[in-house]
Design an enzyme around this catalytic site. Structure first.
Site, short mmCIF file in Angstrom:
data_model
loop_
_atom_site.label_atom_id
_atom_site.label_comp_id
_atom_site.label_asym_id
_atom_site.label_seq_id
_atom_site.Cartn_x
_atom_site.Cartn_y
_atom_site.Cartn_z
N LYS A 55 0.64 -1.25 0.29
CA LYS A 55 0.35 0.40 -0.03
C LYS A 55 0.86 1.18 -0.10
O LYS A 55 0.24 2.29 -0.56
CB LYS A 55 -0.89 0.35 1.20
N SER A 80 -8.81 -0.29 7.09
CA SER A 80 -8.54 -0.80 7.81
C SER A 80 -7.61 -1.51 8.51
O SER A 80 -6.44 -2.01 10.10
CB SER A 80 -9.49 -2.54 7.85
N ASN A 82 -3.55 -1.30 6.44
CA ASN A 82 -2.24 -0.88 5.52
C ASN A 82 -2.22 0.44 4.64
O ASN A 82 -0.97 1.29 5.15
CB ASN A 82 -1.91 -2.13 4.67
N TYR A 117 3.52 7.47 12.60
CA TYR A 117 4.15 8.12 11.31
C TYR A 117 3.40 9.42 11.54
O TYR A 117 4.08 10.57 11.34
CB TYR A 117 3.90 7.24 10.47
N GLU A 206 -9.47 -13.63 -3.65
CA GLU A 206 -10.72 -12.85 -1.86
C GLU A 206 -10.70 -14.02 -1.68
O GLU A 206 -11.20 -14.82 -2.24
CB GLU A 206 -11.46 -11.86 -2.46
N GLY A 210 -16.15 -13.44 1.40
CA GLY A 210 -16.19 -12.15 1.04
C GLY A 210 -15.97 -12.00 -0.84
O GLY A 210 -14.79 -11.10 -1.08
N ASP A 212 -17.30 -10.31 -2.81
CA ASP A 212 -17.73 -9.56 -4.01
C ASP A 212 -17.56 -9.88 -5.30
O ASP A 212 -18.06 -9.63 -6.28
CB ASP A 212 -17.74 -8.26 -3.04
N SER A 306 0.71 -9.72 -0.43
CA SER A 306 0.73 -8.32 -0.40
C SER A 306 1.31 -7.33 0.87
O SER A 306 1.33 -5.72 0.96
CB SER A 306 -1.09 -8.12 -0.19
N ASN A 309 1.49 -7.47 8.24
CA ASN A 309 1.60 -6.38 9.18
C ASN A 309 0.08 -6.73 10.28
O ASN A 309 -0.81 -7.08 10.13
CB ASN A 309 0.88 -5.03 9.07
#
Lengths: 323, 323
Positions: A55, A80, A82, A117, A206, A210, A212, A306, A309
């Site tokens: 991101k 949410s 990242n 940050y 995905e 979820g 979608d 991706s 974290n």
């Protein structure tokens, strides 16, 4: 949509902006994985990116394009996790004030990092409030530039630089599996893939709970679902972006889904065998590739991880819950 | 000791043997760690080595030097884990039969990996049986070559190639912290350090519960202790090697100790902030550097991470036990 869709040239321009700022993340191999898959697997480790996820690429690219007036006024975002850290870190680097809406149940590690940050964080309820509306309202009332988490040409062009680096390093691929929430990483990756490896099958992945984008992809128009309950907190998007979906429809070959249990299996594999920490959302690509193993024999396959974290309390809880 | 101590030339020869066989592991950086330490920290990630630990270097170097008669007869070794896998994998690559004594409470991941490489595994009791005697007896009765886990010129020379790579990549260092069990990694690293960075302070780090080398170092002669109870299962050695201790006495500057709780803090840091899995023994160097932070301000410091072989059940248990 008034504006033209971004192209591979925008990904190249983003790469130039990120030069010397973003990490060129490693492409990792595992003999064990290759043996198990009967394939050559190339893992692009965006968990080793700055702030721990891809991101940063899109966030920084979008902020770096702002003019002086916009920079002085500041930016607002919601996430949410990242994307929050991505905007917060990019704003810190570029000395731009940042306000971030984060859900009350965001991971403590992501919340702490975002505040670390220097961003101002405002909480919201993930299941009852519309974070996009909250951010848009604040951007209007305070003259801030809204940086959406995925549905923005500069954001998705920045995300495409991860796949760009992967293809530059390993050459063409037979298939590329990409983690999929709102479609920023997938659409950006598709722009890079079609330019550098035109025959590569591009698969978005995905969570099953979820799906979608899978529904939207099959129907040919965007489907909105209730915020899905899944451990893949980076893919809890109720609907794919308008811009990202146009690119996905045009360039992506298929959308796969995986279960939470399959995600934890992949987290365990990454940790035990490849010695790397990947958050549940980041395991979407590996989990799907393992499911599709029979169709990948003898092929050269890319997986984009991706991000990484996740705090250790949550990580350990997942390991215990899905033994 | 009848034979001459190994020198830096032996480390260079080992590096030539390992060329194209062992991984050149990455040297990792962390802005967060540098900021916290007010120093430049270079982490040599041997958890990314083949079979997940530096031990592959020494094991392969020793086996690669065997003649055809020795190779046909086979090798025997004992180990709580990583040396077992190192010998098993090296034997697999060189097509040498291998028998490994492993303690009954060895980590399931290490046991499975050793067997997976095709070695014959024989169990023993870590606290009541003398594994070295078991292995020596079998070597005599069956004509096998005994490959000790650390106290052997070829083994320690191989281990030194990790530090050799580190210095070649980052240049001279002010200090180097090295995980310490029987002294193979430390003595090999010291040979490389004194040749390539003569002013570098070399610090060996062992668990507080098993500080036999610290006691030996202060007394000037080897001290034997009861098998220590510590989470650092790679450093549960009751006594440093004879050969390794000669090199340590001559070249190492100090021996530090850390607690199990400090090891888990470092495991958590590596996982959450650097996205990498390190086994407890591999955290000795970071844990000691964090304790010594005040004396390292402004300095250029190397840490060798010895390995990353820990299964997720055990990892999660440690995260829960030391919150």
């Amino acid at each position: 949509m008034p504006q033209a869709l971004p192209t591979f040239d925008d990904v190249l321009a983003a790469a130039a902006r990120l030069e010397g700022v973003a990490h060129k993340t490693p492409v990792l191999r595992s003999r064990t994985l290759d043996d198990r898959m009967h394939a050559q697997i190339y893992v692009k480790g965006e968990n080793f990116q700055r702030m721990g996820a891809f991101k940063f690429r899109g966030g920084f690219n979008a902020l770096a394009k702002l003019n002086q007036t916009q920079r002085r006024a500041g930016v607002v975002a919601y996430s949410s996790g990242n994307h929050a850290q991505a905007v917060a870190l990019s704003a810190h680097i570029l000395q731009i004030p940042a306000t971030i809406f984060m859900p009350h149940d965001a991971s403590p590690a992501k919340l702490a990092a975002t505040q670390g940050y220097g961003a101002k964080v405002i909480g919201y309820d993930r299941y009852s409030e519309d974070a996009s509306a909250l951010a848009t309202d604040l951007s209007h009332s305070q003259g801030l530039t809204f940086i959406p988490p995925f549905d923005h040409p500069d954001v998705l062009s920045g995300q495409g630089t991860a796949a760009l680096e992967l293809f530059k390093e390993v050459g063409e691929l037979d298939a590329l599996f990409v983690c999929l929430g709102g479609g920023g990483l997938l659409s950006g990756s598709a722009l890079a893939a079609k330019a550098l490896s035109p025959d590569c099958q591009i698969v978005g992945v995905e969570p099953e709970a979820g799906n979608d984008v899978q529904q939207s992809f099959r129907k040919g128009e965007r489907v909105k679902i209730a915020t899905p309950v899944t451990i893949a907190d980076g893919a809890q998007t109720p609907m794919v972006g308008a811009i990202t979906f146009e690119i996905i429809k045009a360039l992506v070959d298929d959308i796969h889904t995986v279960t939470d249990s399959q995600l934890v299996d992949s987290m365990r594999f990454y940790a035990e065998r490849m010695k790397m920490l990947v958050e549940p959302t980041g395991c979407l690509s590996l989990a799907a590739a393992l499911q599709a193993a029979d169709s990948l024999h003898g092929k050269k396959v890319g997986l984009i991880v991706s991000g990484g974290n996740i705090d250790m309390a949550r990580f350990s809880q997942l390991m215990m819950t899905y033994p």
